[in-house]
Design an enzyme around this catalytic site. Structure first.
Site, PDB file in Angstrom:
ATOM      1  N   ASP A   1       4.587  -3.870   5.294  1.00 20.47           N
ATOM      2  CA  ASP A   1       3.896  -2.589   5.465  1.00 20.47           C
ATOM      3  C   ASP A   1       4.094  -1.714   4.226  1.00 20.47           C
ATOM      4  O   ASP A   1       4.399  -2.201   3.129  1.00 20.47           O
ATOM      5  CB  ASP A   1       4.391  -1.921   6.767  1.00 20.47           C
ATOM      6  CG  ASP A   1       3.333  -1.084   7.446  1.00 20.47           C
ATOM      7  OD1 ASP A   1       3.102   0.046   6.979  1.00 20.47           O
ATOM      8  OD2 ASP A   1       2.720  -1.552   8.424  1.00 20.47           O
ATOM      9  N   ASP A   2       3.950  -0.453   4.393  1.00 17.71           N
ATOM     10  CA  ASP A   2       3.979   0.549   3.326  1.00 17.71           C
ATOM     11  C   ASP A   2       5.267   0.474   2.492  1.00 17.71           C
ATOM     12  O   ASP A   2       6.344   0.210   3.030  1.00 17.71           O
ATOM     13  CB  ASP A   2       3.898   1.926   4.021  1.00 17.71           C
ATOM     14  CG  ASP A   2       3.568   3.042   3.078  1.00 17.71           C
ATOM     15  OD1 ASP A   2       3.522   2.805   1.869  1.00 17.71           O
ATOM     16  OD2 ASP A   2       3.350   4.164   3.579  1.00 17.71           O
TER      17      ASP A   2
ATOM     18  N   ARG B   1       0.152  14.660   4.678  1.00 17.99           N
ATOM     19  CA  ARG B   1       1.128  13.575   4.489  1.00 17.99           C
ATOM     20  C   ARG B   1       1.470  13.431   2.995  1.00 17.99           C
ATOM     21  O   ARG B   1       1.571  12.328   2.476  1.00 17.99           O
ATOM     22  CB  ARG B   1       0.609  12.262   5.060  1.00 17.99           C
ATOM     23  CG  ARG B   1       1.752  11.365   5.508  1.00 17.99           C
ATOM     24  CD  ARG B   1       1.373   9.921   5.604  1.00 17.99           C
ATOM     25  NE  ARG B   1       2.438   9.150   6.238  1.00 17.99           N
ATOM     26  CZ  ARG B   1       2.652   7.871   6.037  1.00 17.99           C
ATOM     27  NH1 ARG B   1       1.874   7.188   5.259  1.00 17.99           N
ATOM     28  NH2 ARG B   1       3.635   7.252   6.639  1.00 17.99           N
TER      29      ARG B   1
ATOM     30  N   LYS C   1      -3.546  -5.117   6.290  1.00 18.39           N
ATOM     31  CA  LYS C   1      -3.599  -3.932   7.154  1.00 18.39           C
ATOM     32  C   LYS C   1      -4.132  -2.794   6.299  1.00 18.39           C
ATOM     33  O   LYS C   1      -3.531  -2.448   5.279  1.00 18.39           O
ATOM     34  CB  LYS C   1      -2.190  -3.631   7.680  1.00 18.39           C
ATOM     35  CG  LYS C   1      -2.120  -2.392   8.562  1.00 18.39           C
ATOM     36  CD  LYS C   1      -0.732  -2.267   9.175  1.00 18.39           C
ATOM     37  CE  LYS C   1      -0.507  -0.939   9.855  1.00 18.39           C
ATOM     38  NZ  LYS C   1       0.872  -0.766  10.307  1.00 18.39           N
ATOM     39  N   TRP C   2      -5.267  -2.241   6.704  1.00 25.57           N
ATOM     40  CA  TRP C   2      -5.969  -1.195   5.921  1.00 25.57           C
ATOM     41  C   TRP C   2      -5.712   0.135   6.608  1.00 25.57           C
ATOM     42  O   TRP C   2      -6.294   0.428   7.634  1.00 25.57           O
ATOM     43  CB  TRP C   2      -7.453  -1.523   5.904  1.00 25.57           C
ATOM     44  CG  TRP C   2      -8.345  -0.588   5.143  1.00 25.57           C
ATOM     45  CD1 TRP C   2      -8.408   0.769   5.231  1.00 25.57           C
ATOM     46  CD2 TRP C   2      -9.351  -0.969   4.188  1.00 25.57           C
ATOM     47  NE1 TRP C   2      -9.381   1.262   4.392  1.00 25.57           N
ATOM     48  CE2 TRP C   2      -9.982   0.211   3.743  1.00 25.57           C
ATOM     49  CE3 TRP C   2      -9.785  -2.194   3.672  1.00 25.57           C
ATOM     50  CZ2 TRP C   2     -11.022   0.201   2.814  1.00 25.57           C
ATOM     51  CZ3 TRP C   2     -10.823  -2.198   2.748  1.00 25.57           C
ATOM     52  CH2 TRP C   2     -11.426  -1.005   2.325  1.00 25.57           C
ATOM     53  N   ASP C   3      -4.832   0.925   6.009  1.00 24.46           N
ATOM     54  CA  ASP C   3      -4.405   2.175   6.638  1.00 24.46           C
ATOM     55  C   ASP C   3      -5.187   3.368   6.076  1.00 24.46           C
ATOM     56  O   ASP C   3      -5.837   3.278   5.016  1.00 24.46           O
ATOM     57  CB  ASP C   3      -2.897   2.351   6.386  1.00 24.46           C
ATOM     58  CG  ASP C   3      -2.201   3.189   7.449  1.00 24.46           C
ATOM     59  OD1 ASP C   3      -2.894   3.845   8.236  1.00 24.46           O
ATOM     60  OD2 ASP C   3      -0.952   3.209   7.467  1.00 24.46           O
TER      61      ASP C   3
ATOM     62  N   ASN D   1      -4.263   7.617   6.331  1.00 28.63           N
ATOM     63  CA  ASN D   1      -3.296   8.488   7.002  1.00 28.63           C
ATOM     64  C   ASN D   1      -3.565   9.982   6.968  1.00 28.63           C
ATOM     65  O   ASN D   1      -2.666  10.773   7.266  1.00 28.63           O
ATOM     66  CB  ASN D   1      -1.898   8.231   6.414  1.00 28.63           C
ATOM     67  CG  ASN D   1      -1.281   6.992   7.039  1.00 28.63           C
ATOM     68  OD1 ASN D   1      -1.106   6.931   8.249  1.00 28.63           O
ATOM     69  ND2 ASN D   1      -0.994   5.994   6.230  1.00 28.63           N
TER      70      ASN D   1
ATOM     71  N   CYS E   1      -6.492   0.626  10.567  1.00 26.44           N
ATOM     72  CA  CYS E   1      -5.412   1.516  11.003  1.00 26.44           C
ATOM     73  C   CYS E   1      -5.725   2.890  10.437  1.00 26.44           C
ATOM     74  O   CYS E   1      -6.350   3.006   9.383  1.00 26.44           O
ATOM     75  CB  CYS E   1      -4.089   0.983  10.432  1.00 26.44           C
ATOM     76  SG  CYS E   1      -2.657   2.001  10.828  1.00 26.44           S
TER      77      CYS E   1
ATOM     78  N   ASP F   1       0.190   4.730  16.722  1.00 26.02           N
ATOM     79  CA  ASP F   1       1.568   4.665  16.220  1.00 26.02           C
ATOM     80  C   ASP F   1       2.567   4.819  17.357  1.00 26.02           C
ATOM     81  O   ASP F   1       3.758   4.591  17.169  1.00 26.02           O
ATOM     82  CB  ASP F   1       1.809   5.778  15.196  1.00 26.02           C
ATOM     83  CG  ASP F   1       1.427   5.330  13.798  1.00 26.02           C
ATOM     84  OD1 ASP F   1       1.168   4.132  13.611  1.00 26.02           O
ATOM     85  OD2 ASP F   1       1.383   6.188  12.890  1.00 26.02           O
TER      86      ASP F   1
HETATM   87  C1  DGJ Z   1       0.673   4.751   9.644  1.00 25.21           C
HETATM   88  C2  DGJ Z   1       0.515   3.462  10.395  1.00 25.21           C
HETATM   89  O1  DGJ Z   1      -0.076   3.691  11.623  1.00 25.21           O
HETATM   90  C3  DGJ Z   1       1.873   2.802  10.521  1.00 25.21           C
HETATM   91  O2  DGJ Z   1       1.766   1.648  11.297  1.00 25.21           O
HETATM   92  C4  DGJ Z   1       2.393   2.501   9.161  1.00 25.21           C
HETATM   93  O3  DGJ Z   1       1.593   1.539   8.546  1.00 25.21           O
HETATM   94  C5  DGJ Z   1       2.450   3.769   8.334  1.00 25.21           C
HETATM   95  N1  DGJ Z   1       1.207   4.463   8.342  1.00 25.21           N
HETATM   96  C6  DGJ Z   1       2.833   3.461   6.920  1.00 25.21           C
HETATM   97  O4  DGJ Z   1       2.765   4.551   6.118  1.00 25.21           O
END
Ligand code: DGJ
Length: 727
Positions: free
Chosen positions: A360-361, A437, A470-472, A474, A520, A542
């Site tokens: 992940d990140d 964020r 996984k394409w986030d 935020n 995501c 989340d």
């Molecule tokens: C938000 C996502 O929903 C989480 O699962 C994770 O990937 C974080 N971002 C990482 O910054």
């Protein structure tokens, strides 16, 4: 399936599975809605035209002694005595906003045309209705698609400038659906971060009820979905009309109780802060609205959405393919990992049945927290010396594939990219941008920014053995402004952002056909049909607490299939709610969709490992039900102490019921009533070592006999039994 035009009465009959949609071209040449609902005959439906009291009598030009203020339009236009929400607003060269769209012709297509630059359903038979204003030559093509297999009608509109001068649209909705009455409840899906798609009801009334987003994303706050329910409607009975937009930017859906007790639904691109210039010859495509009609309550409506999305929207390469069972390091480590830690984690899950390790990140730039490096898609060498290869090799050695996290639409102020190209970030020059964020957003309306994203993301993918992305996403858009859009066209920003997003998705997803992409958005804040077109599964929330997940997954299932809802087992106390549900409960709820584990597996005891192994084996046996089955909602966690999902194979030979009880109650006698089985088939229930008729199981019910604790689950399987005697 049929689309038929009767030349004599100028009626269009559109027929899908169980449904009819009928309108006509009336004397004035307007498209007049006559009927939408359960399948009926191809009659002359002229008698459906409204016979109003005349209190708001408006006479159309050229028509003497005829009131058209009450006709139910296929498209509402302003300035004609029709005071409903207009479907579009256009500014003409003279400065007036008037328009009268008359029928000029139609086509019936067996091949559904794609929408340029936006995802949409495939298949079906399509009617294209051509309408044009005689004076200004502003035109609209109305698209209607129906299917043999689903009670679905897909609608959209293409607005066209056939004149010699520029026209400006202030509003350009996708559709309008006239309702003959307004006796409905409205269901929408509202939420927030970690609490997405909660069911919300309100009554339809005189005036407008709207759900919308102004965030340039489909959002956790309100989904691009609405359902109208007859007063008696529940899961299995009554009328449910759903509308879901295949769109990911600012949208609006409106339900209006109109004069004489009628109603109207319309919507599409949000007209808040919207304007679109159409030069002569130009057109604007609008997103597709997927409308479902059910006369068997919300359950049938949801199953229609699930079927049509699985069959006609989601990438066929993945939609029914066994999904990866992942170990994701996010909640296990957050940003605090290095190569050794990741390798230890990979080793810890060896042999448990997990098949994909997702990093992940925090693997790129110099990212140790959320304040830096977005946009710098190169490996953080100090954290991961030698790049991703040593981790990927270890993952492969332990029998798994490798997945990687990106947040392609973002840029950190503290990044190489921002130093070089501060102008790539959305915002007005000279004005402090809002951080959310601790990051900014990239201006996807610009082709050079999109090229940068596509090239850098594709480079990392091509240089490493990656099978999952996984394409986030935020944060939401602020500072809406683009240096790439002319001053007088800045109100095109929100829609152009969506077009830019679809462009990069198209290019990254298509150039990597072997990779499964998971969507995501800080959890499930961009869970919409357009994203499902690119991402066969989306991180649902989340919030991984099993108790709260029952509601989130229940609400999400209203219009999205469980095969699209990514759900993980996480550690306890839960990081979002601090609640501790037992492992079995966490797995039973997480195993209702594409699944995985999101914790530090190096902390597993031998007992944990055995349990996980058993759970994953059981999950694999039921995976077909998750991917292809029919969902029946059996207990509603918004209304009581229980949750229940029944997943049934299409041929009704196998099913699984997952029940959950929130609070233990003294002296409880609880029956659940499974649904969707064949009443005449006999089913073996391994958990009870008993064979019963489908009818007995469904109508007499079963007692789950929950363990005497809070937050517990019980699972039953139903396997068609051709041999065993009924005990
Ligand atoms: C938000 C996502 O929903 C989480 O699962 C994770 O990937 C974080 N971002 C990482 O910054």
């Amino acid at each position: 399936m049929a689309i038929i035009f009767n030349e004599e009465n100028r009626h269009f009959y559109l027929e899908g599975k169980d449904i009819s949609y009928i309108f006509r071209i009336n004397r004035i040449g307007f498209a007049e809605h006559l009927y939408f609902g359960r399948r009926i005959g191809r009659e002359n439906m002229e008698y459906m035209q409204s016979i109003g009291s005349g209190s708001a009598y408006v006479q159309m030009p050229g028509e003497r002694n005829q009131s058209y203020s009450y006709y139910n339009p296929e498209l509402c236009f302003y300035g004609t005595g029709d005071y409903r929400e207009p479907t579009f607003m256009v500014k003409n060269p003279l400065g007036d906003r008037l328009c009268r769209l008359h029928y000029t012709g139609h086509e019936i297509l067996s091949e559904k045309p794609k929408i340029k630059g936006m995802p949409s359903l495939s298949g079906g038979e399509t009617l294209v209705l051509h309408l044009e204003d005689e004076l200004t030559h502003f035109a609209a093509d109305l698209y209607y698609t129906v299917y043999d297999e689903y009670p679905v009608i897909a609608r959209r509109t293409v607005f066209k400038n056939n004149s010699d001068s520029e026209l400006v649209l202030d509003r350009a909705y996708s559709f309008n659906l006239s309702l003959s009455h307004s006796n409905y409840k409205i269901l929408s899906l509202q939420g927030s971060w970690g609490y997405e798609r909660q069911m919300q009801y309100t009554d339809m009334h005189r005036g407008v009820v709207s759900v919308d987003s102004k965030r340039c994303t489909s959002s956790a706050i309100l989904s691009p979905f609405m359902a109208l329910l007859s007063p008696d409607a529940d899961e299995d009975r009554g009328i449910a009309i759903g509308v879901n937009l295949v769109y990911s930017s600012s949208f609006v859906l409106k339900v209006e109780g109109t004069s004489e007790g009628k109603g109207n639904i319309c919507g599409g691109i949000n007209d808040f802060d919207f304007e679109w210039h159409l030069a002569p010859g130009e057109e604007l495509e609008t997103p597709e609205a997927v409308i479902v009609y059910s006369d068997e309550g919300l359950g049938k409506m949801s199953r229609a959405y699930h079927d049509v999305y699985r069959e006609k929207l989601i990438n066929p390469r993945f939609v029914k393919k066994q999904r990866p069972i992942v170990i994701n390091n996010w909640e296990g480590t957050y940003f605090n990992f290095n190569t050794e830690k990741l390798i230890e984690m990979a080793k810890a899950v060896k042999g448990l049945g997990i098949d994909t390790f997702v990093l992940d990140d925090g693997w790129f730039g110099h990212r140790d927290d959320d304040s830096t490096s977005l946009g710098d898609w190169f490996v953080y060498e100090e954290k991961l010396p030698g790049g991703l290869k040593p981790v990927i090799d270890a993952v492969h050695e332990n029998g798994m594939k490798f997945g990687l996290w990106f947040e392609p639409e973002m840029i950190s102020e503290d990044s190489e990219l921002f130093k070089k190209h501060p102008d790539y970030a959305i915002g007005v020059p000279g004005r402090d941008r809002c951080k959310s964020r601790r990051q900014f957003m990239l201006d996807l309306t610009r082709a050079d920014v999109r090229d940068y994203i596509v090239n850098t993301v594709n480079k990392i993918i091509s240089e490493n053995e990656i099978d999952y992305v996984k394409w986030d996403y935020n944060r939401n858009v602020t500072d809406n402004y683009s240096l790439g859009i002319p001053r007088d066209r800045q109100k095109e920003f929100a829609h152009r952002y969506a077009l830019g997003l679809y462009d990069i998705c198209e290019r990254i997803v298509n150039q990597n056909p072997h990779i499964i992409f998971e969507g995501c958005a800080g959890g499930g804040a961009r869970f919409d049909p357009a994203m499902l077109y690119y991402f066969p599964q989306i991180w649902t929330s989340d919030n991984t607490d099993a108790e709260e997940r029952t509601k989130i997954q229940y609400g999400t299932s209203i219009c999205y299939p469980v095969s699209a809802m990514s759900c993980h087992v996480s550690a306890v106390p839960n990081h979002q709610t601090r609640r501790s549900c037992e492992m079995r409960t966490r797995a039973d709820i997480a195993h209702l969709g594409p699944t995985g584990y999101e914790l530090d597996p190096t902390l597993f005891t031998d007992e944990d490992k055995e349990l996980v192994k058993t759970q994953i084996n059981a999950y694999k046996e039921d995976a077909e039900l998750v991917l292809c089955g029919d969902l029946y909602r059996v207990e509603n966690p918004f209304e009581g102490n229980y949750f229940g999902f029944m997943q049934v194979s299409k041929d009704k030979s196998r099913a699984k019921l997952t029940c959950y009880r929130r609070m233990n109650t003294k002296d409880e006698i609880k029956f659940v009533y499974p649904k969707g089985l064949d009443p005449d088939k006999r089913y073996y229930i391994p958990e009870r070592e008993q064979t019963l008729m489908g009818s007995t199981i469904m109508y007499a019910g079963l007692q789950p006999e929950f363990a005497p604790r809070d937050f517990v689950t019980k699972v039953f399987h139903f396997i068609e039994n051709l041999e065993q005697e009924i005990k």
